[in-house]
Design a protein around this motif. Structure first.
Motif, PDB file in Angstrom:
ATOM      1  N   LEU A 100      36.812 -22.397  -1.130  1.00 13.75           N
ATOM      2  CA  LEU A 100      35.074 -21.914  -0.841  1.00 13.75           C
ATOM      3  C   LEU A 100      35.844 -20.688  -0.404  1.00 13.75           C
ATOM      4  CD1 LEU A 100      33.403 -25.106  -1.163  1.00 13.75           C
ATOM      5  CD2 LEU A 100      34.430 -23.229  -3.009  1.00 13.75           C
ATOM      6  N   ASN A 109      32.044 -23.468 -12.784  1.00 15.12           N
ATOM      7  CA  ASN A 109      32.182 -24.574 -13.353  1.00 15.12           C
ATOM      8  C   ASN A 109      31.595 -24.544 -14.145  1.00 15.12           C
ATOM      9  OD1 ASN A 109      32.972 -27.378 -13.247  1.00 15.12           O
ATOM     10  ND2 ASN A 109      31.168 -27.703 -12.520  1.00 15.12           N
ATOM     11  N   HIS A 111      29.432 -27.489 -15.849  1.00 15.59           N
ATOM     12  CA  HIS A 111      28.679 -28.652 -16.140  1.00 15.59           C
ATOM     13  C   HIS A 111      27.772 -29.115 -17.417  1.00 15.59           C
ATOM     14  CE1 HIS A 111      27.567 -32.089 -13.906  1.00 15.59           C
ATOM     15  NE2 HIS A 111      25.704 -32.418 -14.026  1.00 15.59           N
ATOM     16  N   VAL A 142      30.595 -21.688  -7.580  1.00 12.73           N
ATOM     17  CA  VAL A 142      30.293 -23.321  -6.880  1.00 12.73           C
ATOM     18  C   VAL A 142      30.755 -22.850  -5.298  1.00 12.73           C
ATOM     19  CG1 VAL A 142      31.947 -24.779  -6.385  1.00 12.73           C
ATOM     20  CG2 VAL A 142      32.262 -24.125  -8.653  1.00 12.73           C
ATOM     21  N   GLU A 143      30.227 -23.573  -4.831  1.00 14.63           N
ATOM     22  CA  GLU A 143      29.970 -23.556  -3.228  1.00 14.63           C
ATOM     23  C   GLU A 143      29.861 -24.621  -2.380  1.00 14.63           C
ATOM     24  OE1 GLU A 143      25.396 -21.687  -3.466  1.00 14.63           O
ATOM     25  OE2 GLU A 143      24.767 -23.768  -3.255  1.00 14.63           O
ATOM     26  N   ASP A 147      27.819 -29.423  -7.752  1.00 13.96           N
ATOM     27  CA  ASP A 147      26.918 -28.617  -9.040  1.00 13.96           C
ATOM     28  C   ASP A 147      25.866 -28.127  -8.260  1.00 13.96           C
ATOM     29  OD1 ASP A 147      29.150 -29.822 -10.735  1.00 13.96           O
ATOM     30  OD2 ASP A 147      27.522 -31.991 -10.762  1.00 13.96           O
TER      31      ASP A 147
END
Ligand code: GRF
Length: 211
Positions: A100, A109, A111, A142-143, A147
């Motif tokens: 990250l 991402n 989802h 993204v972190e 999600d």
């Protein structure tokens, strides 16, 4: 041209949508490399057919995330390839801090639900079991956390009384294949402005709708 790296573990229909959109010149990007933690991923077949560089990198001994030394491997390969944006496309591992940080604010991402509803696995089943009238797809940064990053784009999919998990997932995936390449296009065109959790899109010409 924005150079992207794609991480995929499964059938790779989103990867295919990205490949096709780039081919049609709708997205000013190129795929530098595709990495998979699954040697049998059909995503790897798709890439071979498209003549794109791909590597299977074993994930190590954990089921849900990459071993630290292996995550370093992923970072090295992506950096060496000059990747500027990492796209997770059905990658079944949670990313840890090293990766990250190596691509801070440069990992996205897709989802299969309208986040923050139904994070985690098989979200279309979760949505069906809950009985929601609408679900959908979300592209997000993204972190750390599952999600949970800032939302870039969402598309709505109504549920139907006779839906099975398969029929619902199929309709969600149709939307995924539209919004994922579109999100990459917006990043490639430098049209996203992040203010806290909000991602503002510059310019017009966006028409995403439910059905
Ligand atoms: C998609 O439903 C995506 O939302 C989720 O995993 C699935 C991957 O599908 N993260 P595919 O491999 O791209 O077909």
């Amino acid at each position: 041209m924005l150079k992207i790296g794609v991480l995929a573990s499964g059938k790779g229909t989103n990867l295919q949508a990205i490949i096709d959109a780039i081919r049609r010149k709708e997205v000013p990007a190129e795929i530098g490399i595709v990495l998979s933690d699954n040697p049998d991923a059909y995503a790897l077949e798709r890439v071979k057919k498209a003549g794109i560089r791909a590597l299977y990198l074993p994930a190590g001994r954990f089921k849900t995330y990459l071993e630290e030394r292996i995550e370093k491997n992923y970072i090295n390969v992506l950096k060496k390839e000059g990747v500027e944006l990492v796209c997770l496309a059905g990658f079944m591992r949670v990313l840890k801090r090293d990766l990250l940080n190596a691509f801070a604010g440069r990992i996205i991402n897709i989802h299969p639900a309208l986040l923050p509803s139904f994070p985690g696995l098989e979200s279309w089943k979760q949505a069906l079991n809950y009985g929601v009238k609408f679900t959908g797809a979300t592209v997000h940064f993204v972190e750390e956390g599952i999600d949970s990053g800032p939302i870039i784009l969402q598309a709505v999919v109504p549920t139907k009384p006779d839906d099975t998990p398969e029929t619902l997932h199929r309709r969600i995936q149709e939307k995924e294949h539209i919004i994922y390449p579109l999100a990459i296009k917006l990043i490639a065109e430098n049209r996203l402005r992040i203010e806290g959790r909000r991602v503002n899109i510059e310019g017009s010409g966006l028409n995403i709708c439910c059905e």
